[in-house]
Motif scaffolding. Sequence first.
Motif, PDB file in Angstrom:
ATOM      1  N   LEU A  33       0.877  -1.168   0.000  1.00  0.00           N
ATOM      2  CA  LEU A  33       0.000   0.000   0.000  1.00  0.00           C
ATOM      3  C   LEU A  33       0.913   1.216   0.000  1.00  0.00           C
ATOM      4  O   LEU A  33       1.720   1.386   0.921  1.00  0.00           O
ATOM      5  CB  LEU A  33      -0.900   0.020   1.237  1.00  0.00           C
ATOM      6  CG  LEU A  33      -1.903  -1.119   1.406  1.00  0.00           C
ATOM      7  CD1 LEU A  33      -2.726  -0.891   2.663  1.00  0.00           C
ATOM      8  CD2 LEU A  33      -2.811  -1.237   0.184  1.00  0.00           C
ATOM      9  N   HIS A  34       0.798   2.045  -1.037  1.00  0.00           N
ATOM     10  CA  HIS A  34       1.703   3.183  -1.195  1.00  0.00           C
ATOM     11  C   HIS A  34       3.165   2.741  -1.054  1.00  0.00           C
ATOM     12  O   HIS A  34       3.984   3.430  -0.440  1.00  0.00           O
ATOM     13  CB  HIS A  34       1.378   4.273  -0.166  1.00  0.00           C
ATOM     14  CG  HIS A  34       0.022   4.901  -0.354  1.00  0.00           C
ATOM     15  ND1 HIS A  34      -0.394   5.440  -1.555  1.00  0.00           N
ATOM     16  CD2 HIS A  34      -1.015   5.062   0.506  1.00  0.00           C
ATOM     17  CE1 HIS A  34      -1.621   5.924  -1.410  1.00  0.00           C
ATOM     18  NE2 HIS A  34      -2.021   5.696  -0.180  1.00  0.00           N
ATOM     19  N   ARG A  41       3.707  -2.380   7.256  1.00  0.00           N
ATOM     20  CA  ARG A  41       2.913  -1.267   7.775  1.00  0.00           C
ATOM     21  C   ARG A  41       2.409  -1.579   9.181  1.00  0.00           C
ATOM     22  O   ARG A  41       2.485  -0.727  10.082  1.00  0.00           O
ATOM     23  CB  ARG A  41       1.738  -0.993   6.831  1.00  0.00           C
ATOM     24  CG  ARG A  41       0.887   0.171   7.266  1.00  0.00           C
ATOM     25  CD  ARG A  41      -0.247   0.468   6.287  1.00  0.00           C
ATOM     26  NE  ARG A  41      -0.980   1.618   6.773  1.00  0.00           N
ATOM     27  CZ  ARG A  41      -1.954   1.547   7.681  1.00  0.00           C
ATOM     28  NH1 ARG A  41      -2.320   0.384   8.168  1.00  0.00           N
ATOM     29  NH2 ARG A  41      -2.566   2.647   8.083  1.00  0.00           N
ATOM     30  N   ARG A 229      -7.111  -2.936  -2.712  1.00  0.00           N
ATOM     31  CA  ARG A 229      -5.924  -2.111  -2.509  1.00  0.00           C
ATOM     32  C   ARG A 229      -6.217  -0.670  -2.896  1.00  0.00           C
ATOM     33  O   ARG A 229      -5.764   0.272  -2.217  1.00  0.00           O
ATOM     34  CB  ARG A 229      -4.748  -2.647  -3.323  1.00  0.00           C
ATOM     35  CG  ARG A 229      -3.507  -1.762  -3.221  1.00  0.00           C
ATOM     36  CD  ARG A 229      -2.273  -2.422  -3.790  1.00  0.00           C
ATOM     37  NE  ARG A 229      -2.408  -2.768  -5.194  1.00  0.00           N
ATOM     38  CZ  ARG A 229      -1.420  -3.304  -5.903  1.00  0.00           C
ATOM     39  NH1 ARG A 229      -0.242  -3.578  -5.333  1.00  0.00           N
ATOM     40  NH2 ARG A 229      -1.594  -3.590  -7.177  1.00  0.00           N
ATOM     41  N   GLU A 233      -5.753   2.378  -0.316  1.00  0.00           N
ATOM     42  CA  GLU A 233      -4.829   3.477  -0.557  1.00  0.00           C
ATOM     43  C   GLU A 233      -5.549   4.827  -0.559  1.00  0.00           C
ATOM     44  O   GLU A 233      -5.028   5.816  -0.033  1.00  0.00           O
ATOM     45  CB  GLU A 233      -4.084   3.252  -1.877  1.00  0.00           C
ATOM     46  CG  GLU A 233      -3.057   2.134  -1.789  1.00  0.00           C
ATOM     47  CD  GLU A 233      -2.265   1.946  -3.071  1.00  0.00           C
ATOM     48  OE1 GLU A 233      -1.142   1.417  -2.991  1.00  0.00           O
ATOM     49  OE2 GLU A 233      -2.776   2.326  -4.156  1.00  0.00           O
ATOM     50  N   GLN A 234      -6.753   4.857  -1.114  1.00  0.00           N
ATOM     51  CA  GLN A 234      -7.534   6.092  -1.061  1.00  0.00           C
ATOM     52  C   GLN A 234      -7.881   6.446   0.381  1.00  0.00           C
ATOM     53  O   GLN A 234      -7.801   7.618   0.786  1.00  0.00           O
ATOM     54  CB  GLN A 234      -8.799   5.939  -1.902  1.00  0.00           C
ATOM     55  CG  GLN A 234      -8.542   5.888  -3.384  1.00  0.00           C
ATOM     56  CD  GLN A 234      -9.805   5.622  -4.199  1.00  0.00           C
ATOM     57  OE1 GLN A 234     -10.808   5.118  -3.675  1.00  0.00           O
ATOM     58  NE2 GLN A 234      -9.763   5.943  -5.490  1.00  0.00           N
ATOM     59  N   LEU A 236      -6.201   5.657   3.125  1.00  0.00           N
ATOM     60  CA  LEU A 236      -5.020   6.144   3.824  1.00  0.00           C
ATOM     61  C   LEU A 236      -4.597   7.521   3.343  1.00  0.00           C
ATOM     62  O   LEU A 236      -4.055   8.325   4.099  1.00  0.00           O
ATOM     63  CB  LEU A 236      -3.874   5.145   3.673  1.00  0.00           C
ATOM     64  CG  LEU A 236      -4.106   3.782   4.349  1.00  0.00           C
ATOM     65  CD1 LEU A 236      -2.946   2.840   4.057  1.00  0.00           C
ATOM     66  CD2 LEU A 236      -4.305   3.929   5.849  1.00  0.00           C
ATOM     67  N   SER A 237      -4.842   7.804   2.072  1.00  0.00           N
ATOM     68  CA  SER A 237      -4.523   9.137   1.538  1.00  0.00           C
ATOM     69  C   SER A 237      -5.393  10.204   2.178  1.00  0.00           C
ATOM     70  O   SER A 237      -4.941  11.330   2.402  1.00  0.00           O
ATOM     71  CB  SER A 237      -4.686   9.154   0.019  1.00  0.00           C
ATOM     72  OG  SER A 237      -3.745   8.323  -0.611  1.00  0.00           O
TER      73      SER A 237
END
Length: 241
Positions: A33-34, A41, A229, A233-234, A236-237
């Motif tokens: 992720l990223h 993580r 995923r 990721e969105q 966490l962003s």
Amino acid sequence: MQIEEMEFAIIAAGEGSRLRKEGFNLPKPLLPLHGVPLIERLIRVFAAEGAQQVHVIINRQSPELKLFLETGAFEVPIVLIEEDTASSLHSFALLVENNPNWSSCCLTTTDTVFRPHEFHAYLEAFQQQQDADAFMAVTPFIDDESPLYVHTDQKLRIEAFLDKASEDTKYVSGGIYCFRQPAMDCALRSVAAGNSRMRNFQRALLESNLRVNAFVFEKVVDIDHLKDRIVAEQFLSEEVS
């Protein structure tokens, strides 16, 4: 916050068969992720919360994951168990059997994605609620293919774990758990009784009249498919935007 007398553990023993069918040919814990593998993580988050070491159980069919955990430059030591288990519950029971001195532990599955600040608040709440034998992360966000619904009272004491939602059920399990000794003992009894799913163990906690409380996370994302995923990721962003 320094967490006293608490161990941290990750169940990373699944096969990740759905991701492999979609073209990701490494073990699921290595899905990035990223750019950061799922399991790294989690280890970073645990280290930030004062973990002195992180226990990880993996299966024997994951040489890439074993190598990553044995050679990676992590902030804390990794205590690795390599064993094929029948279920996540069996994996947890093996962790408990191998560590009879644990007084409390925080356990997650490797594919659980959450915001670190919510996790910090969750651990603080567990430390404050000394009467809780088990402390479960729950969320109103549902993206799991077979969610475990969690029914609570108004004070967030858990009353039932359900395979199907009732009208007044607000939450599902987030796959993040804190346990004290009575709950860990119950896990061993649950496996001995023939249970093979975490949700049946969680029901056994209630059947044993243990106190099981909930803590609400705004969102927890479960990674089962490659499309998850993108969602994670969105998510966490949003945290850093």
